[in-house]
Design a protein around this motif. Sequence first.
Motif, short mmCIF file in Angstrom:
data_model
loop_
_atom_site.label_atom_id
_atom_site.label_comp_id
_atom_site.label_asym_id
_atom_site.label_seq_id
_atom_site.Cartn_x
_atom_site.Cartn_y
_atom_site.Cartn_z
N ARG A 46 -22.13 15.30 30.65
CA ARG A 46 -23.51 14.32 30.58
C ARG A 46 -25.05 15.57 29.60
O ARG A 46 -25.66 15.11 28.76
CB ARG A 46 -24.40 14.22 32.18
N LEU A 47 -24.44 16.78 30.25
CA LEU A 47 -25.47 18.12 29.22
C LEU A 47 -25.59 17.90 28.07
O LEU A 47 -26.01 18.05 27.35
CB LEU A 47 -25.07 19.56 30.17
N GLU A 48 -23.89 17.80 27.27
CA GLU A 48 -23.87 17.86 26.16
C GLU A 48 -24.12 16.92 25.31
O GLU A 48 -24.41 16.70 24.49
CB GLU A 48 -21.71 17.60 25.74
N ALA A 49 -23.38 15.79 26.14
CA ALA A 49 -24.52 13.91 25.48
C ALA A 49 -25.55 14.06 25.25
O ALA A 49 -26.78 13.78 24.26
CB ALA A 49 -23.84 12.62 26.67
N VAL A 50 -26.44 14.98 26.45
CA VAL A 50 -28.29 14.73 25.93
C VAL A 50 -28.59 15.59 24.75
O VAL A 50 -29.41 15.50 23.68
CB VAL A 50 -28.88 15.59 27.12
N ARG A 53 -27.35 14.08 21.85
CA ARG A 53 -28.48 13.51 21.33
C ARG A 53 -29.80 14.20 20.66
O ARG A 53 -30.31 13.31 19.37
CB ARG A 53 -28.67 12.33 22.42
N CYS A 54 -30.26 15.34 20.93
CA CYS A 54 -31.61 15.48 20.38
C CYS A 54 -31.17 15.90 19.28
O CYS A 54 -31.89 16.24 18.85
CB CYS A 54 -31.65 17.06 21.19
N CYS A 59 -35.35 15.94 18.85
CA CYS A 59 -36.38 16.75 20.17
C CYS A 59 -36.51 18.06 20.15
O CYS A 59 -36.60 18.70 19.44
CB CYS A 59 -35.55 16.53 21.24
N VAL A 60 -37.99 17.93 20.28
CA VAL A 60 -39.23 19.43 20.11
C VAL A 60 -38.43 19.85 21.35
O VAL A 60 -37.93 19.99 22.69
CB VAL A 60 -40.01 18.94 19.60
#
Length: 62
Positions: A46-50, A53-54, A59-60
């Motif tokens: 899940r951390l890798e997916a987020v 995506r960032c 993502c800032v």
Amino acid sequence: MLLTLLTAALAIMGTLLGSIVSGRFQERAAERSVRANHGEAIRRDRLEAVTGRCHVVGCVGV
């Protein structure tokens, strides 16, 4: 003679019971380890997916 046989039988039963209990504790510990490793793998995925995506979205602060 009879007392010796009873003592030996009691010792054998105690040894067998101890090995059964010990084996059950080992099984439970192995099951807990598998669940913990599975949970860690899910968290990592899940951390890798987020994170991925960032990077795509931009993502800032990441």
